[in-house]
Design a protein around this motif. Structure first.
Motif, PDB file in Angstrom:
ATOM      1  N   HIS A 196       0.858  -1.183   0.000  1.00 32.28           N
ATOM      2  CA  HIS A 196       0.000   0.000   0.000  1.00 32.28           C
ATOM      3  C   HIS A 196       0.893   1.231   0.000  1.00 32.28           C
ATOM      4  CE1 HIS A 196      -3.514   2.497   1.887  1.00 32.28           C
ATOM      5  NE2 HIS A 196      -3.200   2.870   0.649  1.00 32.28           N
ATOM      6  N   GLY A 197       0.991   1.868  -1.147  1.00 33.83           N
ATOM      7  CA  GLY A 197       1.801   3.070  -1.216  1.00 33.83           C
ATOM      8  C   GLY A 197       2.872   2.988  -2.273  1.00 33.83           C
ATOM      9  N   TYR A 198       4.050   3.497  -1.929  1.00 28.85           N
ATOM     10  CA  TYR A 198       5.142   3.640  -2.870  1.00 28.85           C
ATOM     11  C   TYR A 198       6.366   2.871  -2.369  1.00 28.85           C
ATOM     12  CZ  TYR A 198       2.241   7.607  -4.246  1.00 28.85           C
ATOM     13  OH  TYR A 198       1.186   8.399  -4.654  1.00 28.85           O
ATOM     14  N   PRO A 199       7.204   2.406  -3.270  1.00 29.35           N
ATOM     15  CA  PRO A 199       8.458   1.794  -2.802  1.00 29.35           C
ATOM     16  C   PRO A 199       9.345   2.843  -2.146  1.00 29.35           C
ATOM     17  CG  PRO A 199       8.462   2.057  -5.204  1.00 29.35           C
ATOM     18  CD  PRO A 199       7.086   2.399  -4.745  1.00 29.35           C
ATOM     19  N   ASP A 200      10.129   2.425  -1.175  1.00 26.94           N
ATOM     20  CA  ASP A 200      11.159   3.285  -0.605  1.00 26.94           C
ATOM     21  C   ASP A 200      12.385   3.226  -1.512  1.00 26.94           C
ATOM     22  OD1 ASP A 200       9.584   3.858   1.591  1.00 26.94           O
ATOM     23  OD2 ASP A 200      10.439   2.252   2.821  1.00 26.94           O
ATOM     24  N   VAL A 201      13.034   4.357  -1.734  1.00 29.48           N
ATOM     25  CA  VAL A 201      14.213   4.371  -2.584  1.00 29.48           C
ATOM     26  C   VAL A 201      15.326   5.189  -1.937  1.00 29.48           C
ATOM     27  CG1 VAL A 201      12.862   4.102  -4.707  1.00 29.48           C
ATOM     28  CG2 VAL A 201      13.498   6.396  -3.939  1.00 29.48           C
ATOM     29  N   GLN A 202      16.562   4.794  -2.214  1.00 31.52           N
ATOM     30  CA  GLN A 202      17.761   5.532  -1.842  1.00 31.52           C
ATOM     31  C   GLN A 202      18.654   5.602  -3.077  1.00 31.52           C
ATOM     32  OE1 GLN A 202      19.579   3.450   1.426  1.00 31.52           O
ATOM     33  NE2 GLN A 202      17.960   3.957   2.880  1.00 31.52           N
ATOM     34  N   LEU A 203      19.129   6.791  -3.422  1.00 29.46           N
ATOM     35  CA  LEU A 203      19.966   6.970  -4.605  1.00 29.46           C
ATOM     36  C   LEU A 203      21.437   6.891  -4.218  1.00 29.46           C
ATOM     37  CD1 LEU A 203      18.122   9.937  -6.387  1.00 29.46           C
ATOM     38  CD2 LEU A 203      17.486   7.522  -6.210  1.00 29.46           C
ATOM     39  N   LEU A 204      22.228   6.163  -5.037  1.00 30.37           N
ATOM     40  CA  LEU A 204      23.650   5.997  -4.779  1.00 30.37           C
ATOM     41  C   LEU A 204      24.463   6.375  -6.008  1.00 30.37           C
ATOM     42  CD1 LEU A 204      23.607   2.476  -3.043  1.00 30.37           C
ATOM     43  CD2 LEU A 204      23.408   4.723  -1.951  1.00 30.37           C
ATOM     44  N   ASP A 205      25.645   6.944  -5.768  1.00 33.09           N
ATOM     45  CA  ASP A 205      26.512   7.304  -6.888  1.00 33.09           C
ATOM     46  C   ASP A 205      27.369   6.102  -7.295  1.00 33.09           C
ATOM     47  OD1 ASP A 205      28.602   7.116  -5.036  1.00 33.09           O
ATOM     48  OD2 ASP A 205      28.838   9.284  -4.842  1.00 33.09           O
ATOM     49  N   GLU A 206      28.310   6.321  -8.212  1.00 29.91           N
ATOM     50  CA  GLU A 206      29.111   5.222  -8.740  1.00 29.91           C
ATOM     51  C   GLU A 206      29.971   4.569  -7.668  1.00 29.91           C
ATOM     52  OE1 GLU A 206      31.476   4.162 -12.864  1.00 29.91           O
ATOM     53  OE2 GLU A 206      30.795   6.206 -12.441  1.00 29.91           O
ATOM     54  N   GLY A 207      30.299   5.306  -6.632  1.00 27.73           N
ATOM     55  CA  GLY A 207      31.069   4.754  -5.527  1.00 27.73           C
ATOM     56  C   GLY A 207      30.199   4.184  -4.424  1.00 27.73           C
TER      57      GLY A 207
END
Length: 310
Positions: A196-207
């Protein structure tokens, strides 16, 4: 692009001139590249492997290097990967097949699972994997390498993860600066799974470091309409075997400021669920925002339905 699952790893970007090749050893935690002189595919007439020549920076990077290359009908490229991290990683490496003039004739992808810290694995890429034909391939290079923690690797098939969920991202669509990638979730377990709702997300760089300064907006229409990643977040129950999806929507517009790239996205179905790391290659430009659509049940597609009984 063809995808092959092995056991390999880190980052490599290099061009290796055609020389010769050796027989690949079995992959494993202590596997090493074949000894010089062994022929490709065990052919007695194969040319002995030769060390690569050229700019070392192009032949070895971040623990990955090409160790041999041989042409002809049984030609192949040999590589090895040494993982220097602190936890097992799964690597995905894209190889370009090149002509004499440097044109990309074709490419192929290797996924190498569970490379242990401090261990070296070896692998081989047969040139006959190229649709261009092995006799037309004169060079090879690693176009891209991505790695994720082995316990967060995406899954599309094989044994069901302990979480009971398979999660992966598709290749997405792009048009006029608009990008849309779908995150897919399948209940491969034995019990119903509620969303119910939206996925949780975390953005990561190339490292693999967190990317700051990007607003995560619920509802894909906050970036662009007509993508399907919009509408209300409704309660869902996925029975075993059922699937759901959620869209990631962004633009790569570049204006004033420094463009932001986030190759990796950690995603989980809901609070408390296991994290999975996917690589949708977010080129966010200077927009500073990413739209997330709600979970929607993936209805059975017509081509997936079993044929009707006569």
């Amino acid at each position: 692009m063809r995808h092959t699952v092995l056991s390999l790893p880190a980052a490599l970007a290099g061009v290796l001139l055609l020389t010769a090749c050796g027989t690949e050893q079995a992959d494993g935690p202590d596997a090493r590249p074949p000894a010089s002189g062994a022929p490709c595919d065990g052919q007695p007439s194969g040319a002995p492997a030769s060390p690569p020549s050229g700019d070392p920076a192009e032949l070895e990077r971040a623990g990955v290097r090409i160790t041999g290359f041989g042409g002809g009908s049984r030609g192949c490229a040999l590589f090895e990967i040494t993982h220097a991290g602190s936890e097992p990683h799964t690597y995905t490496v894209t190889f370009d097949f090149l002509s004499d003039a440097g044109a990309v004739l074709d490419n192929t992808e290797r996924t190498v699972a569970g490379v242990e810290p401090g261990r070296t694995v070896s692998g081989r890429i047969p040139l006959d994997e190229s649709m261009a034909g092995p006799r037309n391939v004169s060079r090879i290079r690693i176009a891209k390498v991505r790695s994720v923690p082995a316990d967060e690797a995406p899954s599309t098939a094989g044994p069901c993860p302990p979480s009971g969920l398979r999660v992966h991202a598709d290749d997405g669509d792009a048009a006029m600066g608009l990008r849309v990638v779908s995150v897919h979730l399948e209940n491969c377990g034995t019990r119903p799974y509620s969303l119910h709702g939206y996925p949780d997300v975390q953005l990561l760089d190339e490292g693999h470091e967190p990317v700051d300064g990007v607003r995560i907006l619920h509802d894909g229409s906050s970036v662009a309409g007509g993508t399907g990643a919009d509408g209300p977040a409704l309660p869902l129950v996925l029975e075993p075997g059922e699937r759901a999806w959620a869209g990631l929507v962004w633009r790569n517009t570049v204006q004033a400021g420094t463009p932001v790239n986030a190759p990796y996205v950690r995603v989980r179905a809901k609070s408390g669920a296991d994290w999975v790391t996917v690589a949708p290659e977010l080129d966010l430009g200077t927009t500073g925002k990413l739209g997330i659509g709600p979970w929607k049940k993936r209805e059975e597609e017509p081509q997936d339905r079993p044929p009707s009984s006569p």
